[in-house]
Design a protein around this motif. Structure first.
Motif, short mmCIF file in Angstrom:
data_model
loop_
_atom_site.label_atom_id
_atom_site.label_comp_id
_atom_site.label_asym_id
_atom_site.label_seq_id
_atom_site.Cartn_x
_atom_site.Cartn_y
_atom_site.Cartn_z
N GLY A 30 13.43 3.14 -9.62
CA GLY A 30 12.72 2.46 -10.62
C GLY A 30 11.32 2.57 -10.78
N GLN A 31 10.78 2.21 -11.90
CA GLN A 31 9.43 2.45 -12.23
C GLN A 31 8.36 1.43 -11.01
N GLU A 32 8.92 0.39 -10.79
CA GLU A 32 8.18 -0.36 -9.96
C GLU A 32 7.93 0.06 -8.52
N ALA A 33 8.76 1.07 -8.13
CA ALA A 33 8.86 1.72 -6.49
C ALA A 33 7.98 2.94 -6.60
N VAL A 34 7.34 3.36 -7.98
CA VAL A 34 6.40 4.50 -7.75
C VAL A 34 4.79 4.18 -7.83
N THR A 35 4.56 4.28 -6.43
CA THR A 35 3.25 3.71 -6.08
C THR A 35 2.40 4.92 -5.56
N PHE A 36 1.15 5.14 -5.65
CA PHE A 36 0.42 6.26 -4.77
C PHE A 36 0.60 6.21 -3.54
N ARG A 37 0.84 5.09 -2.68
CA ARG A 37 0.98 4.75 -1.44
C ARG A 37 2.23 5.44 -1.08
N ARG A 38 3.40 5.15 -1.70
CA ARG A 38 4.64 5.52 -1.56
C ARG A 38 4.84 7.08 -1.71
N LEU A 39 4.10 7.43 -2.63
CA LEU A 39 4.10 9.03 -2.77
C LEU A 39 3.21 9.76 -1.78
N ALA A 40 2.29 9.18 -1.32
CA ALA A 40 1.40 9.84 -0.03
C ALA A 40 2.30 9.67 1.23
N GLU A 41 3.01 8.58 1.36
CA GLU A 41 3.76 8.51 2.45
C GLU A 41 5.05 9.54 2.47
N ALA A 42 5.69 9.85 1.29
CA ALA A 42 6.65 10.90 1.12
C ALA A 42 6.23 12.15 1.03
N LEU A 43 4.90 12.51 1.10
CA LEU A 43 4.29 13.74 1.24
C LEU A 43 3.65 13.89 2.27
N GLY A 44 3.42 13.07 2.98
CA GLY A 44 2.63 13.09 4.37
C GLY A 44 1.34 13.16 4.25
N THR A 45 0.81 12.56 3.47
CA THR A 45 -0.59 12.79 3.28
C THR A 45 -1.52 11.58 2.88
N SER A 46 -2.75 11.53 2.90
CA SER A 46 -3.61 10.58 2.92
C SER A 46 -3.22 9.58 1.59
N HIS A 47 -3.28 8.22 1.84
CA HIS A 47 -3.10 7.49 0.54
C HIS A 47 -3.96 7.42 -0.71
N THR A 48 -5.22 8.23 -0.33
CA THR A 48 -6.22 8.46 -1.43
C THR A 48 -6.02 9.94 -2.03
N ARG A 49 -5.01 10.69 -1.50
CA ARG A 49 -4.89 12.07 -1.91
C ARG A 49 -4.42 12.09 -3.54
N PRO A 50 -3.25 10.97 -3.92
CA PRO A 50 -2.80 11.44 -5.21
C PRO A 50 -4.19 10.95 -6.41
N TYR A 51 -5.04 10.06 -6.06
CA TYR A 51 -5.99 9.74 -6.92
C TYR A 51 -7.00 11.17 -7.29
N ARG A 52 -6.74 12.20 -6.44
CA ARG A 52 -7.37 13.22 -6.89
C ARG A 52 -6.68 13.88 -8.11
N TYR A 53 -5.38 13.65 -8.36
CA TYR A 53 -4.80 14.25 -9.30
C TYR A 53 -4.56 13.21 -10.42
N PHE A 54 -4.48 12.22 -10.41
CA PHE A 54 -4.17 11.25 -11.21
C PHE A 54 -5.25 10.04 -11.34
N GLU A 55 -5.72 9.63 -12.53
CA GLU A 55 -6.61 8.66 -12.51
C GLU A 55 -5.91 7.21 -12.20
N ASP A 56 -4.61 6.98 -12.48
CA ASP A 56 -3.88 5.90 -12.38
C ASP A 56 -2.55 5.91 -12.31
N LYS A 57 -1.94 4.76 -12.16
CA LYS A 57 -0.31 5.23 -12.15
C LYS A 57 0.07 5.45 -13.71
N ASP A 58 -0.62 4.89 -14.90
CA ASP A 58 -0.10 5.17 -15.97
C ASP A 58 -0.32 6.51 -16.34
#
Length: 213
Positions: A30-58
């Motif tokens: 579900g939507q609550e599980a979609v966090t940048f931290r969990r995305l970073a962990e799934a991809l094995g990258t830094s927790h700040t990496r998703p912010y390079r591509y998306f301003e926020d969760k919205d």
């Protein structure tokens, strides 16, 4: 040595991987599980990496919806046999939409989630939604132009889509629990709204009348 900057192709692939991982998290938890931290962990990258591509969760969720609506529009176009018989076209498109929702209920829930920012916040997403809807309006307009049904094509599609969408949403949420299935309900809805068109459609119209009884 500092790491070399990613190429445009590499950047695009990373963005796609983030979206793929986010959609998988959504499907499973579900939507609550979609966090940048969990995305970073799934991809094995830094927790700040998703912010390079998306301003926020919205913004991330809007990108996922955009992908889903583009796929949905492709299903509508791909299911359309074309030609001069709008009843046959609508029956085929209807079947394609049913297959999509049956196979991708999580994506359908995401597309029409009540928890999303105003659509004008993300113009590309709004355009994708209109593309799918306007395609259906064009098919119904063909029926109007042929004199097989009367009324405003855009209003007719709003009415038909509103009714069908209600059943599709119940199906996607596993809420069709009163003795009828998705397949048993959506076809009678089309006949109710577009009856005169299918009355003139020969065997196709007879098939829809049997489905209502």
């Amino acid at each position: 040595m500092p790491r070399a900057p990613l190429t445009e192709t590499e950047e695009a692939r990373t963005r796609e991987r983030l979206c793929d991982a986010a959609l998988e998290l959504y499907r499973e938890h579900g939507q609550e599980a979609v966090t940048f931290r969990r995305l970073a962990e799934a991809l094995g990258t830094s927790h700040t990496r998703p912010y390079r591509y998306f301003e926020d969760k919205d913004a991330l969720m809007a990108e996922l919806r955009l992908r889903c609506f583009r796929a949905f529009a492709d299903v509508i176009r791909g299911s359309d046999p074309g030609g001069h018989d709008p009843a046959a076209r609508l029956r085929s498109i209807h079947a394609g939409i049913m297959r999509y929702v049956h196979d991708h209920p999580a994506e359908y829930r995401l597309m029409f989630s009540l928890r999303q920012p105003p659509l004008d916040t993300y113009p590309a997403l709004l355009t994708a939604r209109r593309t799918a809807f306007d395609y259906l309006v064009d098919v119904v307009q063909q029926a109007v132009d042929q004199g097989r049904i009367t009324g405003d094509a855009r209003t007719i599609v709003h009415v038909a889509w509103g009714a069908v969408h209600g059943v599709l949403s119940l199906h996607a949420a596993d809420q069709l629990v009163h003795g009828r299935t998705l397949a048993q309900l959506t076809t009678p809805i089309l006949y109710t709204v577009l009856g005169p068109l299918f009355d003139d459609a020969g065997a196709g119209g007879a098939h829809i009348r049997r489905a209502t009884g």
